[in-house]
Design a protein around this motif. Structure first.
Motif, short mmCIF file in Angstrom:
data_model
loop_
_atom_site.label_atom_id
_atom_site.label_comp_id
_atom_site.label_asym_id
_atom_site.label_seq_id
_atom_site.Cartn_x
_atom_site.Cartn_y
_atom_site.Cartn_z
N GLY A 1 -11.56 -6.04 -20.82
CA GLY A 1 -11.34 -4.74 -21.27
C GLY A 1 -11.83 -4.11 -22.59
N SER B 1 -11.31 -5.67 -14.91
CA SER B 1 -12.77 -5.89 -15.48
C SER B 1 -12.74 -7.30 -16.27
CB SER B 1 -12.85 -4.92 -16.40
OG SER B 1 -11.91 -5.08 -17.49
N LEU C 1 -2.60 2.87 -9.29
CA LEU C 1 -3.97 2.11 -9.28
C LEU C 1 -4.02 1.06 -10.21
CD1 LEU C 1 -6.23 5.37 -8.80
CD2 LEU C 1 -5.82 3.81 -7.01
N ARG D 1 0.70 -1.19 0.15
CA ARG D 1 0.09 0.04 -0.25
C ARG D 1 0.89 1.20 -0.10
NH1 ARG D 1 -5.00 0.56 1.98
NH2 ARG D 1 -4.95 2.66 0.96
N TYR D 2 1.88 1.17 0.71
CA TYR D 2 2.87 2.42 0.73
C TYR D 2 4.20 1.71 0.53
CZ TYR D 2 -1.13 4.34 2.92
OH TYR D 2 -2.66 4.87 3.14
N GLU E 1 -17.72 -1.61 -16.40
CA GLU E 1 -17.27 -0.91 -15.41
C GLU E 1 -15.54 -1.41 -15.23
OE1 GLU E 1 -19.44 -1.58 -11.99
OE2 GLU E 1 -17.94 -0.67 -10.47
N LEU E 2 -14.73 -0.44 -14.95
CA LEU E 2 -13.52 -1.01 -14.34
C LEU E 2 -13.79 -0.97 -12.83
CD1 LEU E 2 -10.66 0.93 -16.40
CD2 LEU E 2 -11.89 -1.33 -16.66
N PHE F 1 -11.58 -0.84 -9.29
CA PHE F 1 -10.13 -0.24 -8.83
C PHE F 1 -9.80 -0.83 -7.40
CE2 PHE F 1 -8.81 2.80 -12.02
CZ PHE F 1 -9.86 3.08 -12.69
N GLY F 2 -8.66 -0.91 -7.17
CA GLY F 2 -7.95 -1.25 -5.84
C GLY F 2 -7.70 0.18 -5.23
N GLU F 3 -7.18 -0.05 -4.02
CA GLU F 3 -7.03 1.09 -3.06
C GLU F 3 -5.68 1.78 -3.37
OE1 GLU F 3 -9.19 0.72 1.01
OE2 GLU F 3 -7.29 -0.61 0.86
N PHE G 1 -3.24 6.71 -18.04
CA PHE G 1 -3.35 5.19 -18.11
C PHE G 1 -1.87 4.91 -18.39
CE2 PHE G 1 -4.68 1.29 -19.91
CZ PHE G 1 -3.94 1.04 -21.18
N LEU H 1 0.18 7.92 -6.81
CA LEU H 1 -0.49 6.70 -6.37
C LEU H 1 -0.75 5.88 -7.61
CD1 LEU H 1 -2.19 5.40 -4.29
CD2 LEU H 1 -4.17 6.82 -5.02
N TYR I 1 -3.13 2.61 -13.78
CA TYR I 1 -3.05 4.08 -13.92
C TYR I 1 -2.08 4.69 -12.86
CZ TYR I 1 -7.35 3.44 -16.71
OH TYR I 1 -8.09 3.01 -17.78
N LEU J 1 -5.00 11.49 -13.57
CA LEU J 1 -5.05 10.12 -13.99
C LEU J 1 -4.73 9.74 -15.09
CD1 LEU J 1 -8.36 9.38 -11.84
CD2 LEU J 1 -6.44 7.99 -11.66
N GLN K 1 -1.59 8.21 -10.84
CA GLN K 1 -2.30 9.47 -10.27
C GLN K 1 -1.25 10.22 -9.50
OE1 GLN K 1 -5.60 8.79 -7.47
NE2 GLN K 1 -6.67 10.64 -7.99
#
Lengths: 114, 115
Positions: free
Chosen positions: B97, B94, B90, B9-10, B103-104, B106-108, B45, B88, B35, B43, B37
């Motif tokens: 694709g 899906s 991301l 996560r970090y 819809e996509l 997303f993770g955190e 791609f 970040l 992606y 954001l 960010q």
């Protein structure tokens, strides 16, 4: 190419106020349109979507209508809550070409005050 | 069912190092996209994988690479890190694709800081 233009933020509203976040797009084909929301420290969550002209997406009191004639997909909510404070992203996926990635707007930070 | 899982996560790295980020898609999803960010660029791609093949790539230098495994899990790698790579990252999954109406999910995200 594809692009999404979103209303500049930040937007600050009082609880129960009416919300509009403007979004316009440019696309080569016939895109699907999405609104995603990002809460602090989290990833993106789909808020609503519309896949063809005149479709209305709705969720959690939020609505947006796919307007092909004005190439717009404005987000609205009649009465915002403090818990709606987040960043909102308008996005599209185009039907043309081989690419299917999301093209995002710059995001609009919304803060709702009690 | 479980959502998209990203690890770590970090993380904090220094310039010149390399980093590998991992993404486990929702079960049954075969398409994984990445992606970046940042506050300045928003954001953007990076790339998309489907059935272990890269199908689409964004406008990023060759230092950014990725791969997908037979179980649809994906990794992305950034070599020779630069300060501007702080972001970040991301991951989104899906079913396919190609379905532009889909819809996509997303993770955190993995937040990378380059010092």
């Amino acid at each position: 190419g594809n692009s999404v233009t979103q209303m500049e933020g930040p937007v600050t509203l009082s609880e129960e106020a009416f919300l509009t976040i403007n979004c316009t797009y440019t696309a080569t084909g016939y895109p699907s349109l999405f609104w995603y929301v990002q809460y602090p420290g989290e990833g993106l969550q789909l808020l609503l979507k519309a896949t063809k002209a005149d479709d209305k997406g709705s969720n959690k009191g939020f609505e947006a209508t796919y307007r092909k004639e004005t190439t717009s997909f404005h987000l609205e909510k009649g009465s915002v809550q403090v818990s709606d404070s987040a960043v909102y992203f308008c996005a599209l996926r185009d039907s043309s070409g081989s690419a299917r990635q999301l093209t995002f707007g710059s995001g609009t930070q919304l803060t709702v005050l009690p | 069912k479980a959502g998209v899982t990203q690890t770590p996560r970090y993380l904090i790295k220094t310039r010149g190092q390399q980093v590998t980020l991992s993404c486990s898609p929702i079960s049954g999803h075969r398409s994984v996209s990445w992606y970046q960010q940042t506050p300045g660029q928003g954001l953007q791609f990076l790339f998309e994988y489907f059935s272990e093949t890269q199908r689409n790539k964004g406008n990023f230098p060759g230092r950014f690479s990725g791969r997908q495994f037979s179980n649809s899990r994906s990794e992305m790698n950034v070599s020779t890190l630069e300060l501007g790579d702080s972001a970040l990252y991301l991951c989104a999954s899906s079913l396919d694709g190609r379905a532009y109406t889909g819809e996509l999910f997303f993770g955190e995200g993995s937040r990378l800081t380059v010092l």
